[in-house]
Design a protein around this motif. Structure first.
Motif, PDB file in Angstrom:
ATOM      1  N   LEU A   1       0.558  -1.222   0.021  1.00  0.00           N
ATOM      2  CA  LEU A   1       0.146  -0.134   0.041  1.00  0.00           C
ATOM      3  C   LEU A   1       0.921   1.300  -0.066  1.00  0.00           C
ATOM      4  N   ALA A   2       1.592   1.547   0.509  1.00  0.00           N
ATOM      5  CA  ALA A   2       2.527   2.281   0.970  1.00  0.00           C
ATOM      6  C   ALA A   2       3.325   2.765  -0.726  1.00  0.00           C
ATOM      7  N   GLN A   3       3.979   1.339  -1.761  1.00  0.00           N
ATOM      8  CA  GLN A   3       4.515   1.280  -2.541  1.00  0.00           C
ATOM      9  C   GLN A   3       3.434   1.820  -3.490  1.00  0.00           C
ATOM     10  N   ARG A   4       2.501   1.848  -3.746  1.00  0.00           N
ATOM     11  CA  ARG A   4       1.356   2.101  -4.262  1.00  0.00           C
ATOM     12  C   ARG A   4       1.369   4.166  -4.302  1.00  0.00           C
ATOM     13  N   LEU A   5       1.174   3.953  -2.842  1.00  0.00           N
ATOM     14  CA  LEU A   5       1.056   5.944  -1.975  1.00  0.00           C
ATOM     15  C   LEU A   5       1.949   6.502  -3.051  1.00  0.00           C
ATOM     16  N   LEU A   6       3.397   6.210  -2.893  1.00  0.00           N
ATOM     17  CA  LEU A   6       4.622   6.885  -2.962  1.00  0.00           C
ATOM     18  C   LEU A   6       4.477   7.152  -4.555  1.00  0.00           C
TER      19      LEU A   6
ATOM     20  N   ALA B   1       1.770   9.559  -5.814  1.00  0.00           N
ATOM     21  CA  ALA B   1       2.409  10.894  -5.497  1.00  0.00           C
ATOM     22  C   ALA B   1       3.033  11.678  -6.039  1.00  0.00           C
ATOM     23  N   GLY B   2       3.923  10.491  -7.574  1.00  0.00           N
ATOM     24  CA  GLY B   2       5.350  10.902  -8.324  1.00  0.00           C
ATOM     25  C   GLY B   2       6.021  10.278  -7.890  1.00  0.00           C
ATOM     26  N   PHE B   3       6.378   9.224  -7.307  1.00  0.00           N
ATOM     27  CA  PHE B   3       7.553   8.351  -6.424  1.00  0.00           C
ATOM     28  C   PHE B   3       7.612   7.725  -7.986  1.00  0.00           C
TER      29      PHE B   3
ATOM     30  N   ASP C   1      12.384  -1.309   3.835  1.00  0.00           N
ATOM     31  CA  ASP C   1      11.242  -1.436   3.638  1.00  0.00           C
ATOM     32  C   ASP C   1      11.204  -1.308   2.503  1.00  0.00           C
ATOM     33  N   GLY C   2      11.910  -0.338   1.820  1.00  0.00           N
ATOM     34  CA  GLY C   2      11.818  -0.120   0.216  1.00  0.00           C
ATOM     35  C   GLY C   2      11.829   1.536  -0.556  1.00  0.00           C
ATOM     36  N   VAL C   3      12.248   0.812  -1.149  1.00  0.00           N
ATOM     37  CA  VAL C   3      13.502   2.189  -2.144  1.00  0.00           C
ATOM     38  C   VAL C   3      12.254   2.909  -3.118  1.00  0.00           C
ATOM     39  N   GLY C   4      13.088   4.618  -3.329  1.00  0.00           N
ATOM     40  CA  GLY C   4      11.846   5.011  -4.655  1.00  0.00           C
ATOM     41  C   GLY C   4      12.862   6.097  -5.435  1.00  0.00           C
ATOM     42  N   VAL C   5      12.664   6.832  -6.243  1.00  0.00           N
ATOM     43  CA  VAL C   5      12.863   8.037  -6.662  1.00  0.00           C
ATOM     44  C   VAL C   5      12.430   8.909  -6.542  1.00  0.00           C
ATOM     45  N   LEU C   6      13.087  10.059  -6.544  1.00  0.00           N
ATOM     46  CA  LEU C   6      11.908  11.211  -6.361  1.00  0.00           C
ATOM     47  C   LEU C   6      11.687  11.926  -7.377  1.00  0.00           C
ATOM     48  N   ARG C   7      11.814  12.516  -8.594  1.00  0.00           N
ATOM     49  CA  ARG C   7      12.648  13.934  -9.335  1.00  0.00           C
ATOM     50  C   ARG C   7      11.873  15.275  -9.118  1.00  0.00           C
TER      51      ARG C   7
ATOM     52  N   LEU D   1      14.689  19.259 -12.336  1.00  0.00           N
ATOM     53  CA  LEU D   1      15.786  18.404 -12.698  1.00  0.00           C
ATOM     54  C   LEU D   1      16.916  18.022 -11.836  1.00  0.00           C
ATOM     55  N   VAL D   2      16.608  17.755 -10.665  1.00  0.00           N
ATOM     56  CA  VAL D   2      17.060  16.515  -9.769  1.00  0.00           C
ATOM     57  C   VAL D   2      16.414  15.494  -8.987  1.00  0.00           C
ATOM     58  N   SER D   3      16.683  13.957  -9.565  1.00  0.00           N
ATOM     59  CA  SER D   3      16.605  13.387  -8.581  1.00  0.00           C
ATOM     60  C   SER D   3      17.019  13.052  -7.184  1.00  0.00           C
ATOM     61  N   PHE D   4      16.452  11.555  -6.045  1.00  0.00           N
ATOM     62  CA  PHE D   4      16.408  11.924  -4.659  1.00  0.00           C
ATOM     63  C   PHE D   4      16.292  10.475  -4.644  1.00  0.00           C
ATOM     64  N   GLN D   5      17.512   9.584  -4.213  1.00  0.00           N
ATOM     65  CA  GLN D   5      16.707   8.267  -4.171  1.00  0.00           C
ATOM     66  C   GLN D   5      16.467   8.674  -2.239  1.00  0.00           C
ATOM     67  N   VAL D   6      14.911   8.076  -2.264  1.00  0.00           N
ATOM     68  CA  VAL D   6      14.171   7.958  -0.974  1.00  0.00           C
ATOM     69  C   VAL D   6      14.579   6.205  -0.143  1.00  0.00           C
ATOM     70  N   PHE D   7      15.156   5.971   0.909  1.00  0.00           N
ATOM     71  CA  PHE D   7      14.279   4.890   1.436  1.00  0.00           C
ATOM     72  C   PHE D   7      13.064   4.952   2.670  1.00  0.00           C
TER      73      PHE D   7
END
Length: 301
Positions: free
Chosen positions: A171-176, A179-181, A196-202, A205-211
């Motif tokens: 569910l958290a994965q779907r929510l992220l 939200a644009g991840f 629990d997981g990792v995603g990339v938020l842009r 022009l900049v991307s961040f890796q978020v755990f």
């Protein structure tokens, strides 16, 4: 003022709320206000983790009583709140300095409630209605801030807490993703050091890796859990995100934004409910159809 065996009487809670409001500049969200009260009163993480029982089971005791304090202060004209949930100290509220001041507000509010109850009984008698078996004077009108009324959020949180842990991570994965991840991956079952997981938020022009870490807490998340999460992600991500069905202690909030450490954003149960609602994930908002009659239209036919 706030002790481990229990919280002060309502006048003390109200005075602590006013003092906190003054220290934050006269306006604050509920989260900011509750956090400031805990800070200035020295409420420990253990005390912040005490939960209500019975009808209000699952609500932190501190937040529950502070909600009642705000309700009394609002009815007494000392606080006001906007539609966006921001509370502000009124001119009258800024003059409150003692327990005696807050006790007078309680007495005033109680007298007004009793007067309204008498008026309701009088109208019922005049209309020939059956008299009430029990007086309603002891039950104050419920406002949106009154904490003992079951809301859609309390029902949603109860449902979330019953979910399978891995399902909650999905569910958290779907929510992220909503939200644009991008590249959102769930790692919960791999035992990846508490990640629990990792995603990339842009962002532009900049991307961040978020755990991220997501936990179905019934109580409060403390500073130790935030430190453990940061330790697991150290040197591996640009930011962290901690999602819970519970709430965060003031100490946890401080730890999440500690200078010199990787920042961790916090999403508590209340905010999680709002996000699920905003993204239509298991929460549907029913719109009521409003029908109006254009009299001029029919007159001109």
């Amino acid at each position: 003022m706030i002790e481990a065996e229990g919280y002060p009487e309502m006048p003390g809670m109200m005075l602590a709320t006013v003092e906190a409001m003054k220290q934050v500049g006269g306006s604050a969200s509920i989260y900011e206000l509750d956090e400031k009260v805990a800070e200035i009163e020295g409420v420990s993480e253990e005390e912040q983790s005490y939960m209500m029982t019975g009808t209000n089971q699952g609500q932190p005791r501190l937040n529950y009583y502070l909600a009642w304090a705000r309700t009394f202060l609002k009815k007494g004209g000392a606080l006001e709140n906007s539609a966006r949930g921001i509370w502000a100290l009124t001119e009258f509220g800024s003059t409150i300095e003692t327990i005696g001041d807050t006790q007078r507000i309680i007495d005033q509010v109680n007298e007004e409630e009793k007067a309204r109850a008498r008026e309701r009984r009088k109208k019922k008698q005049q209309n020939g209605d059956e008299p009430e078996l029990f007086s309603s004077s002891d039950q104050s009108d419920k406002s949106e801030e009154t904490p003992d009324t079951e809301t859609w959020k309390s029902r949603l949180l109860a449902t979330l807490k019953q979910m399978d842990p891995y399902a909650f991570e999905r569910l958290a994965q779907r929510l992220l993703r909503e939200a644009g991840f991008t590249k959102v991956e769930v790692r919960g079952k791999s035992g990846d050091g508490g990640i629990d997981g990792v995603g990339v938020l842009r962002v532009n022009l900049v991307s961040f890796q978020v755990f991220f870490q997501c936990r179905r807490y019934k109580g409060s998340v403390g500073s130790s859990e935030i430190r453990d999460f940061r330790g697991a992600m150290m040197g591996r991500a640009d930011k962290g995100l901690f999602i819970t069905t519970g709430n965060f202690t003031a100490q946890a909030s401080d730890e999440a934004t500690r200078d010199g450490a990787t920042a961790i954003d916090l999403i508590d149960g209340d905010r999680l409910c709002d996000l699920l609602k905003e993204n239509d994930l298991g929460v549907a908002t029913q719109m009521i159809e409003a029908v109006t009659i254009d009299e001029k239209f029919f007159a001109s036919v």
